[in-house]
Design a protein around this motif. Structure first.
Motif, mmCIF file in Angstrom:
data_model
loop_
_atom_site.group_PDB
_atom_site.id
_atom_site.type_symbol
_atom_site.label_atom_id
_atom_site.label_comp_id
_atom_site.label_asym_id
_atom_site.label_seq_id
_atom_site.Cartn_x
_atom_site.Cartn_y
_atom_site.Cartn_z
ATOM 1 N N MET A 117 12.228 -24.439 18.259
ATOM 2 C CA MET A 117 11.608 -26.111 18.787
ATOM 3 C C MET A 117 10.244 -25.970 18.707
ATOM 4 O O MET A 117 9.819 -25.125 18.436
ATOM 5 C CB MET A 117 11.857 -26.347 20.641
ATOM 6 C CG MET A 117 11.480 -27.460 20.808
ATOM 7 S SD MET A 117 11.863 -27.712 22.658
ATOM 8 C CE MET A 117 13.384 -27.218 23.215
ATOM 9 N N SER A 118 9.485 -27.011 17.894
ATOM 10 C CA SER A 118 8.252 -27.014 17.437
ATOM 11 C C SER A 118 7.450 -28.226 18.127
ATOM 12 O O SER A 118 7.847 -29.118 19.139
ATOM 13 C CB SER A 118 8.180 -26.852 16.458
ATOM 14 O OG SER A 118 8.162 -28.587 15.545
ATOM 15 N N PHE A 119 6.081 -28.062 19.293
ATOM 16 C CA PHE A 119 5.428 -28.781 20.038
ATOM 17 C C PHE A 119 3.999 -28.777 18.896
ATOM 18 O O PHE A 119 3.473 -28.602 17.919
ATOM 19 C CB PHE A 119 5.155 -28.375 20.962
ATOM 20 C CG PHE A 119 5.993 -28.193 21.658
ATOM 21 C CD1 PHE A 119 6.908 -29.571 22.521
ATOM 22 C CD2 PHE A 119 7.093 -26.688 22.141
ATOM 23 C CE1 PHE A 119 7.795 -28.733 23.230
ATOM 24 C CE2 PHE A 119 7.658 -26.243 22.546
ATOM 25 C CZ PHE A 119 8.722 -27.509 23.472
ATOM 26 N N GLU A 120 3.357 -30.305 19.333
ATOM 27 C CA GLU A 120 2.470 -30.618 18.451
ATOM 28 C C GLU A 120 1.452 -30.174 19.189
ATOM 29 O O GLU A 120 1.592 -29.385 20.310
ATOM 30 C CB GLU A 120 2.162 -32.086 18.511
ATOM 31 C CG GLU A 120 3.157 -33.417 17.681
ATOM 32 C CD GLU A 120 2.858 -34.030 17.786
ATOM 33 O OE1 GLU A 120 1.696 -34.929 18.267
ATOM 34 O OE2 GLU A 120 3.453 -35.150 18.173
ATOM 35 N N SER A 121 0.122 -30.110 18.539
ATOM 36 C CA SER A 121 -0.576 -28.877 19.607
ATOM 37 C C SER A 121 -1.496 -29.881 19.997
ATOM 38 O O SER A 121 -1.640 -30.833 19.689
ATOM 39 C CB SER A 121 -1.879 -28.427 18.406
ATOM 40 O OG SER A 121 -2.086 -30.062 17.453
ATOM 41 N N VAL A 122 -2.096 -29.101 20.854
ATOM 42 C CA VAL A 122 -2.757 -30.463 22.195
ATOM 43 C C VAL A 122 -4.559 -30.183 21.511
ATOM 44 O O VAL A 122 -4.545 -28.842 21.842
ATOM 45 C CB VAL A 122 -2.343 -29.785 23.663
ATOM 46 C CG1 VAL A 122 -3.346 -30.830 23.717
ATOM 47 C CG2 VAL A 122 -0.953 -30.951 23.571
ATOM 48 N N PRO A 123 -4.677 -30.728 21.812
ATOM 49 C CA PRO A 123 -6.851 -30.313 21.112
ATOM 50 C C PRO A 123 -7.166 -30.229 23.029
ATOM 51 O O PRO A 123 -6.888 -30.333 23.736
ATOM 52 C CB PRO A 123 -7.943 -31.928 21.204
ATOM 53 C CG PRO A 123 -6.227 -32.961 21.469
ATOM 54 C CD PRO A 123 -4.797 -32.781 21.629
ATOM 55 N N SER A 124 -8.091 -29.487 22.264
ATOM 56 C CA SER A 124 -8.389 -28.245 23.952
ATOM 57 C C SER A 124 -9.465 -29.527 24.563
ATOM 58 O O SER A 124 -9.520 -28.758 25.621
ATOM 59 C CB SER A 124 -9.304 -26.818 23.286
ATOM 60 O OG SER A 124 -10.253 -27.621 22.767
ATOM 61 N N LYS A 125 -9.585 -30.375 23.868
ATOM 62 C CA LYS A 125 -11.208 -31.144 24.651
ATOM 63 C C LYS A 125 -10.312 -32.784 24.013
ATOM 64 O O LYS A 125 -10.562 -33.158 23.391
ATOM 65 C CB LYS A 125 -12.470 -31.349 24.047
ATOM 66 C CG LYS A 125 -13.494 -30.443 24.565
ATOM 67 C CD LYS A 125 -15.060 -29.667 24.229
ATOM 68 C CE LYS A 125 -14.884 -28.471 24.627
ATOM 69 N NZ LYS A 125 -16.164 -28.406 25.172
ATOM 70 N N SER A 126 -9.940 -33.318 25.755
ATOM 71 C CA SER A 126 -9.546 -34.693 25.713
ATOM 72 C C SER A 126 -10.745 -35.581 25.350
ATOM 73 O O SER A 126 -11.570 -35.626 26.463
ATOM 74 C CB SER A 126 -8.063 -34.530 26.735
ATOM 75 O OG SER A 126 -7.336 -33.739 26.060
ATOM 76 N N ASP A 127 -10.263 -36.714 25.286
ATOM 77 C CA ASP A 127 -11.270 -38.076 25.618
ATOM 78 C C ASP A 127 -10.798 -39.086 26.552
ATOM 79 O O ASP A 127 -10.180 -39.238 26.133
ATOM 80 C CB ASP A 127 -11.376 -38.633 23.885
ATOM 81 C CG ASP A 127 -12.927 -39.676 24.471
ATOM 82 O OD1 ASP A 127 -13.446 -39.666 25.787
ATOM 83 O OD2 ASP A 127 -13.380 -40.053 23.916
ATOM 84 N N VAL A 128 -11.310 -38.505 27.227
ATOM 85 C CA VAL A 128 -10.327 -38.805 29.083
ATOM 86 C C VAL A 128 -10.869 -40.340 28.656
ATOM 87 O O VAL A 128 -9.717 -41.430 29.094
ATOM 88 C CB VAL A 128 -10.349 -38.490 30.337
ATOM 89 C CG1 VAL A 128 -9.917 -38.859 31.180
ATOM 90 C CG2 VAL A 128 -9.670 -36.783 30.474
ATOM 91 N N GLN A 129 -11.873 -40.601 28.135
ATOM 92 C CA GLN A 129 -12.569 -41.397 28.853
ATOM 93 C C GLN A 129 -11.322 -42.959 27.533
ATOM 94 O O GLN A 129 -11.646 -43.497 28.245
ATOM 95 C CB GLN A 129 -14.456 -42.491 28.332
ATOM 96 C CG GLN A 129 -14.490 -42.011 30.078
ATOM 97 C CD GLN A 129 -15.775 -41.695 30.039
ATOM 98 O OE1 GLN A 129 -16.414 -41.552 28.437
ATOM 99 N NE2 GLN A 129 -17.048 -41.835 30.917
ATOM 100 N N HIS A 130 -11.409 -42.647 27.084
ATOM 101 C CA HIS A 130 -10.936 -42.976 25.726
ATOM 102 C C HIS A 130 -9.423 -43.383 26.098
ATOM 103 O O HIS A 130 -8.906 -44.382 25.499
ATOM 104 C CB HIS A 130 -11.468 -42.011 23.733
ATOM 105 C CG HIS A 130 -10.050 -42.884 23.406
ATOM 106 N ND1 HIS A 130 -10.907 -44.036 22.703
ATOM 107 C CD2 HIS A 130 -9.063 -42.939 22.242
ATOM 108 C CE1 HIS A 130 -9.965 -44.873 21.610
ATOM 109 N NE2 HIS A 130 -9.233 -43.381 21.882
ATOM 110 N N ILE A 131 -8.754 -42.104 26.479
ATOM 111 C CA ILE A 131 -7.004 -42.382 26.481
ATOM 112 C C ILE A 131 -6.775 -43.383 27.753
ATOM 113 O O ILE A 131 -6.260 -44.515 28.297
ATOM 114 C CB ILE A 131 -6.880 -40.971 27.148
ATOM 115 C CG1 ILE A 131 -7.112 -40.239 25.940
ATOM 116 C CG2 ILE A 131 -5.898 -40.842 27.869
ATOM 117 C CD1 ILE A 131 -6.475 -38.609 26.328
ATOM 118 N N GLU A 132 -7.828 -43.625 28.880
ATOM 119 C CA GLU A 132 -7.753 -44.628 29.738
ATOM 120 C C GLU A 132 -8.336 -45.410 29.779
ATOM 121 O O GLU A 132 -7.733 -46.456 29.857
ATOM 122 C CB GLU A 132 -9.207 -43.562 31.226
ATOM 123 C CG GLU A 132 -8.985 -45.274 32.677
ATOM 124 C CD GLU A 132 -7.532 -45.291 33.689
ATOM 125 O OE1 GLU A 132 -7.731 -45.066 34.337
ATOM 126 O OE2 GLU A 132 -7.549 -43.971 33.044
#
Length: 111
Positions: free
Chosen positions: A1-16
């Motif tokens: 099973m493989s997973f996509e890497s998650v960035p260490s810094k998320s742009d929470v404001q952009h996501i919201e």
């Protein structure tokens, strides 16, 4: 099973912002209310009182806001037609009544 890497810094404001834009463009909240109403779902009402100015904001304000959000969401997820209504503030009523007595008012028309 493989997973996509998650960035260490998320742009929470952009996501919201993008989530809010998605909901607004598709009128998700309005449509969910219309669907519940059309299905004649059981009603559940919550009354939101106006904010009162009585001291320094504290953690209890966060807790109150959380409850005012959590319970309507819970009942919505249970399939109810949840009405969110503005309430009223009666904190000033005792003061008003005492002032009416002091001023000798006998009825509301005296005001």
């Amino acid at each position: 099973m493989s997973f996509e890497s998650v960035p260490s810094k998320s742009d929470v404001q952009h996501i919201e912002t993008s989530v809010l834009k998605f909901w607004q463009e598709r009128q998700v909240f309005q449509r969910s209310m219309e669907n519940r109403k059309a299905q004649n779902a059981p009603k559940w009402v919550t009354y939101e009182g106006p904010p009162t100015v009585n001291g320094v904001p504290g953690v209890h304000h966060v807790l109150a806001r959380s409850f005012k959000d959590m319970f309507p969401r819970f009942h919505t997820m249970r399939g109810k037609y949840v009405l969110r209504k503005g309430g009223w503030d009666t904190h000033g009523l005792p003061v008003e009544l005492q002032m009416e007595k002091q001023l000798g008012f006998k009825s509301k028309s005296d005001i």
